[in-house]
Design a protein around this motif. Structure first.
Motif, PDB file in Angstrom:
ATOM      1  N   PHE A 340       0.861  -1.187   0.000  1.00  0.00           N
ATOM      2  CA  PHE A 340       0.000   0.000   0.000  1.00  0.00           C
ATOM      3  C   PHE A 340       0.892   1.230   0.000  1.00  0.00           C
ATOM      4  CE2 PHE A 340      -2.474   3.393   1.859  1.00  0.00           C
ATOM      5  CZ  PHE A 340      -3.767   3.196   1.395  1.00  0.00           C
ATOM      6  N   ASP A 341       0.730   2.094  -0.983  1.00  0.00           N
ATOM      7  CA  ASP A 341       1.565   3.292  -1.094  1.00  0.00           C
ATOM      8  C   ASP A 341       0.719   4.421  -1.685  1.00  0.00           C
ATOM      9  OD1 ASP A 341       3.457   5.237  -1.474  1.00  0.00           O
ATOM     10  OD2 ASP A 341       4.913   3.961  -2.497  1.00  0.00           O
ATOM     11  N   VAL A 342       0.452   5.431  -0.901  1.00  0.00           N
ATOM     12  CA  VAL A 342      -0.377   6.565  -1.338  1.00  0.00           C
ATOM     13  C   VAL A 342       0.307   7.873  -0.961  1.00  0.00           C
ATOM     14  CG1 VAL A 342      -2.565   7.797  -0.975  1.00  0.00           C
ATOM     15  CG2 VAL A 342      -2.570   5.319  -1.226  1.00  0.00           C
ATOM     16  N   THR A 343       0.396   8.779  -1.935  1.00  0.00           N
ATOM     17  CA  THR A 343       0.939  10.130  -1.712  1.00  0.00           C
ATOM     18  C   THR A 343      -0.073  11.135  -2.226  1.00  0.00           C
ATOM     19  OG1 THR A 343       3.210   9.337  -1.991  1.00  0.00           O
ATOM     20  CG2 THR A 343       2.847  11.712  -2.185  1.00  0.00           C
ATOM     21  N   ILE A 344      -0.303  12.199  -1.465  1.00  0.00           N
ATOM     22  CA  ILE A 344      -1.284  13.216  -1.852  1.00  0.00           C
ATOM     23  C   ILE A 344      -0.607  14.582  -1.893  1.00  0.00           C
ATOM     24  CG2 ILE A 344      -2.082  13.589   0.534  1.00  0.00           C
ATOM     25  CD1 ILE A 344      -4.910  13.949  -0.642  1.00  0.00           C
ATOM     26  N   GLY A 345      -1.004  15.402  -2.885  1.00  0.00           N
ATOM     27  CA  GLY A 345      -0.384  16.718  -3.025  1.00  0.00           C
ATOM     28  C   GLY A 345      -1.334  17.724  -3.639  1.00  0.00           C
ATOM     29  N   PRO A 346      -0.980  19.020  -3.560  1.00  0.00           N
ATOM     30  CA  PRO A 346      -1.836  20.070  -4.126  1.00  0.00           C
ATOM     31  C   PRO A 346      -1.677  20.141  -5.644  1.00  0.00           C
ATOM     32  CG  PRO A 346       0.122  21.052  -3.162  1.00  0.00           C
ATOM     33  CD  PRO A 346       0.216  19.577  -2.898  1.00  0.00           C
ATOM     34  N   LYS A 347      -2.790  20.385  -6.329  1.00  0.00           N
ATOM     35  CA  LYS A 347      -2.753  20.481  -7.780  1.00  0.00           C
ATOM     36  C   LYS A 347      -3.033  21.903  -8.234  1.00  0.00           C
ATOM     37  CE  LYS A 347      -4.452  17.973 -11.832  1.00  0.00           C
ATOM     38  NZ  LYS A 347      -5.398  16.943 -12.316  1.00  0.00           N
ATOM     39  N   GLN A 348      -4.213  22.400  -7.854  1.00  0.00           N
ATOM     40  CA  GLN A 348      -4.559  23.785  -8.171  1.00  0.00           C
ATOM     41  C   GLN A 348      -5.206  24.394  -6.931  1.00  0.00           C
ATOM     42  OE1 GLN A 348      -6.716  24.383 -11.865  1.00  0.00           O
ATOM     43  NE2 GLN A 348      -6.049  22.402 -12.615  1.00  0.00           N
ATOM     44  N   ASN A 349      -4.409  25.074  -6.131  1.00  0.00           N
ATOM     45  CA  ASN A 349      -4.955  25.658  -4.908  1.00  0.00           C
ATOM     46  C   ASN A 349      -4.939  27.182  -4.927  1.00  0.00           C
ATOM     47  OD1 ASN A 349      -2.245  26.023  -4.685  1.00  0.00           O
ATOM     48  ND2 ASN A 349      -2.040  25.176  -2.624  1.00  0.00           N
ATOM     49  N   MET A 350      -4.582  27.765  -6.058  1.00  0.00           N
ATOM     50  CA  MET A 350      -4.618  29.214  -6.243  1.00  0.00           C
ATOM     51  C   MET A 350      -3.910  29.955  -5.101  1.00  0.00           C
ATOM     52  SD  MET A 350      -7.341  27.593  -7.580  1.00  0.00           S
ATOM     53  CE  MET A 350      -8.406  27.551  -9.013  1.00  0.00           C
ATOM     54  N   GLY A 351      -2.812  29.382  -4.617  1.00  0.00           N
ATOM     55  CA  GLY A 351      -2.054  30.020  -3.557  1.00  0.00           C
ATOM     56  C   GLY A 351      -2.622  29.818  -2.167  1.00  0.00           C
ATOM     57  N   LYS A 352      -3.683  29.019  -2.018  1.00  0.00           N
ATOM     58  CA  LYS A 352      -4.305  28.778  -0.715  1.00  0.00           C
ATOM     59  C   LYS A 352      -3.865  27.429  -0.159  1.00  0.00           C
ATOM     60  CE  LYS A 352      -6.802  32.530  -1.190  1.00  0.00           C
ATOM     61  NZ  LYS A 352      -6.596  33.740  -0.367  1.00  0.00           N
ATOM     62  N   THR A 353      -3.895  27.312   1.175  1.00  0.00           N
ATOM     63  CA  THR A 353      -3.491  26.070   1.832  1.00  0.00           C
ATOM     64  C   THR A 353      -4.644  25.077   1.855  1.00  0.00           C
ATOM     65  OG1 THR A 353      -1.969  27.297   3.251  1.00  0.00           O
ATOM     66  CG2 THR A 353      -2.572  25.082   3.957  1.00  0.00           C
ATOM     67  N   ILE A 354      -4.357  23.837   1.485  1.00  0.00           N
ATOM     68  CA  ILE A 354      -5.355  22.766   1.579  1.00  0.00           C
ATOM     69  C   ILE A 354      -5.219  22.129   2.956  1.00  0.00           C
ATOM     70  CG2 ILE A 354      -6.182  20.602   0.584  1.00  0.00           C
ATOM     71  CD1 ILE A 354      -4.915  21.445  -2.053  1.00  0.00           C
ATOM     72  N   PRO A 397       3.452  21.928   0.066  1.00  0.00           N
ATOM     73  CA  PRO A 397       4.061  21.468  -1.198  1.00  0.00           C
ATOM     74  C   PRO A 397       5.518  21.047  -1.063  1.00  0.00           C
ATOM     75  CG  PRO A 397       2.848  23.537  -1.497  1.00  0.00           C
ATOM     76  CD  PRO A 397       2.934  23.298  -0.031  1.00  0.00           C
ATOM     77  N   GLN A 398       6.219  21.603  -0.038  1.00  0.00           N
ATOM     78  CA  GLN A 398       7.646  21.280   0.098  1.00  0.00           C
ATOM     79  C   GLN A 398       7.858  19.817   0.490  1.00  0.00           C
ATOM     80  OE1 GLN A 398       6.125  23.855   1.656  1.00  0.00           O
ATOM     81  NE2 GLN A 398       6.853  25.523   0.334  1.00  0.00           N
ATOM     82  N   LYS A 399       6.943  19.253   1.278  1.00  0.00           N
ATOM     83  CA  LYS A 399       7.079  17.858   1.704  1.00  0.00           C
ATOM     84  C   LYS A 399       5.713  17.198   1.624  1.00  0.00           C
ATOM     85  CE  LYS A 399       8.851  14.930   5.435  1.00  0.00           C
ATOM     86  NZ  LYS A 399       9.340  14.885   6.835  1.00  0.00           N
ATOM     87  N   LEU A 400       5.492  16.423   0.578  1.00  0.00           N
ATOM     88  CA  LEU A 400       4.180  15.827   0.346  1.00  0.00           C
ATOM     89  C   LEU A 400       3.943  14.659   1.307  1.00  0.00           C
ATOM     90  CD1 LEU A 400       4.081  15.784  -3.562  1.00  0.00           C
ATOM     91  CD2 LEU A 400       3.186  17.509  -1.997  1.00  0.00           C
ATOM     92  N   PRO A 401       2.775  14.585   1.922  1.00  0.00           N
ATOM     93  CA  PRO A 401       2.482  13.489   2.854  1.00  0.00           C
ATOM     94  C   PRO A 401       2.249  12.179   2.112  1.00  0.00           C
ATOM     95  CG  PRO A 401       0.587  14.958   2.634  1.00  0.00           C
ATOM     96  CD  PRO A 401       1.700  15.591   1.877  1.00  0.00           C
ATOM     97  N   SER A 402       2.763  11.090   2.682  1.00  0.00           N
ATOM     98  CA  SER A 402       2.560   9.768   2.086  1.00  0.00           C
ATOM     99  C   SER A 402       2.282   8.751   3.186  1.00  0.00           C
ATOM    100  CB  SER A 402       3.788   9.340   1.269  1.00  0.00           C
ATOM    101  OG  SER A 402       4.910   9.174   2.117  1.00  0.00           O
ATOM    102  N   LEU A 403       1.671   7.647   2.779  1.00  0.00           N
ATOM    103  CA  LEU A 403       1.364   6.539   3.686  1.00  0.00           C
ATOM    104  C   LEU A 403       1.693   5.249   2.964  1.00  0.00           C
ATOM    105  CD1 LEU A 403       0.009   5.649   6.412  1.00  0.00           C
ATOM    106  CD2 LEU A 403      -2.147   5.521   5.145  1.00  0.00           C
ATOM    107  N   LYS A 404       2.625   4.486   3.497  1.00  0.00           N
ATOM    108  CA  LYS A 404       3.042   3.260   2.794  1.00  0.00           C
ATOM    109  C   LYS A 404       3.364   2.154   3.787  1.00  0.00           C
ATOM    110  CE  LYS A 404       6.368   5.472   0.719  1.00  0.00           C
ATOM    111  NZ  LYS A 404       7.520   5.757  -0.175  1.00  0.00           N
TER     112      LYS A 404
END
Length: 467
Positions: A340-354, A397-404
């Motif tokens: 199991f390996d999942v990484t999530i990151g911002p794609k289009q956040n218009m400069g806002k924090t997700i 964005p500097q360090k994308l969270p992942s779960l593996k």
């Protein structure tokens, strides 16, 4: 009604997505509904008995409250609802309209409660669904939450509200500020006085708004601080396939207002880009002709909190997807483990924090346990329900969270036929993902200058990533 039942009715039943405009017709007593031969007015014999009974059911399947406007309907009618609930894979997938030999059951799911209404005559289902949402909204407004405990603690007021909201089976008073003049909201002091004197919360006089041509606003409103605030809340529904392409994307939006203005103000709300909005549903206070001609919301507002409009932005307007997911979930044949390996990151956040990111995965039944390592946040896995929940938090964005890590499977069990889907929740403050922006708010009819403010929020609705 048989045609309605046979038609697969898809109704969004999540909190805050009720179809606000449906009840506009409730206030037009002379309006009529065309239903072929023998069409009747909204106050005619067919629609006059719109809702016969109402049952409130918790997640355990217990009927903890029932209200009947005609003769008593046995609780056994809910057995048809329970059968449909067992067949549904998820609570939100219970059919909103269920046909029985002598009745129709129309229901909504709100805050872990089912509101199940019993219908005996042929009526438009959306009228009933909208009314049920109004009932849930009223409980939320009166008690601070629409929960089983809150309803049981205020059962007398609940019955008083239902008696006022529905007259002879047909909706009567559904505006919160009108109801609060009819039935006083609960307070500790009022509860003590009522228990000693035996009096009720029902008011002695008819609300002033009911006697005017603006029934949604009470007369003589006065505030020390005059304020008008608007919340633009958008939920993005999306299905993303294995390759990351968008299969489906749509935005469901609402503009909620909190108006505390003295006198009888006349407001005009304009947008920078009103043509974005599709399928708009209005509060009855809005002057529809002005919207049609100028795309401006012109209205005399109710007092307090209310939903001004709800709207939809379809995929034709190129809905922006704010997050992306990289995933690798694999199960080996004749093996007791998987990856199991999942990484999530911002794609289009218009400069806002997700922020507020949560990933939920319904793992296959053959999964016994999971041994994973998150680079950010924490995870839990329930070996009984097979649900994995990863609480990510904010995405930087500097360090994308992942779960593996490893997935432990039942030995000798066949390989799962398909990989699970990822359900993602998130929130973006001060951003309407559709690009909708309020231009200005003008006030006429009063001389004071109110405080004005607009807040934007984007949330995930049903956001699914297929693996």
């Amino acid at each position: 009604m048989s045609e309605v039942v046979s038609f697969k009715l898809s109704v969004r039943q999540s909190t805050g997505h009720s179809n606000c405009g449906v009840l506009t017709a409730f206030s037009a007593a002379s309006a009529s509904v065309r239903r072929g031969p023998g069409a009747e007015s909204l106050t005619g014999p067919g629609l006059g008995k719109m809702i016969h009974s109402l049952f409130l059911i918790n997640c355990s399947g217990d009927i903890f409250l029932e209200k009947h406007w005609k003769s008593v309907v046995s609780q056994s009618v809910c057995d048809y609802f329970f059968e449909a609930q067992e067949k549904a894979a998820d609570v939100e997938n219970v059919p909103p309209v269920i046909s029985t030999p002598h009745h129709y059951l129309i229901s909504i799911y709100r805050d872990k409660l089912f509101f199940v209404s019993v219908i005996q005559t042929e009526v438009p289902p959306l009228f009933v669904i909208e009314f049920l949402h109004r009932v849930a909204d009223t409980f939320q407004d009166y008690f601070g939450e629409c929960s089983e405990a809150a309803i049981k603690d205020n059962v007398v007021i609940v019955y008083e509200l239902l008696e006022e909201m529905l007259d002879n089976g047909f909706p009567l008073a559904t505006e919160s500020n009108i109801l609060k003049e009819l039935i006083k909201p609960p307070t500790i002091l009022r509860s003590v006085v009522n228990s000693i004197t035996g009096s009720s919360n029902v008011g002695d006089t008819l609300p002033t708004g009911q006697l005017s041509n603006i029934p949604w606003r009470r007369a003589g409103v006065k505030y020390t601080n005059n304020e008008a605030y608007f919340d633009v809340v958008e939920e993005i529904d999306a299905i993303i396939d294995k390759s990351g392409s968008t299969v489906f994307a749509e935005i469901q939006g609402v503009i909620d207002a909190c108006i505390k203005l003295s006198g009888m103000p006349d407001l005009s709300l304009s947008f920078m880009n009103p043509r974005l909005l599709d399928d708009v549903s209005f509060h009855p206070c809005i002057r529809f002709k002005r919207w049609e001609s100028e795309r401006v919301l012109s209205f005399i507002p109710p007092d307090g909190n209310f939903r001004l409009i709800s709207y939809r932005v379809s995929s034709q307007n190129l809905v922006a997807i704010p997050v992306y997911v990289k995933h690798s979930i694999s199960f080996k044949e004749n093996s007791s483990c998987g990856r199991f390996d999942v990484t999530i990151g911002p794609k289009q956040n218009m400069g806002k924090t997700i922020e507020g990111v949560t990933v939920t995965v319904h793992m296959p039944k053959v999964v016994l346990n999971m041994n994973l390592t998150p680079t950010q946040g924490s995870y839990t896995f329930d070996p009984v329900t097979k649900v994995l929940t990863w609480d990510v938090g904010k995405i930087t964005p500097q360090k994308l969270p992942s779960l593996k890590g490893l997935v432990n499977l039942q030995s000798g069990a066949p390989k799962p036929e398909e990989n699970p889907s990822l359900n993602i929740q998130f929130k973006i403050q001060q951003l309407a993902i559709s690009g909708l922006k309020v231009n200005r708010l003008d006030m006429y009819g009063e001389k004071y200058k109110p405080f004005k403010g607009v807040k934007y929020v984007t949330k995930a609705g049903k956001f699914q990533v297929r693996t």
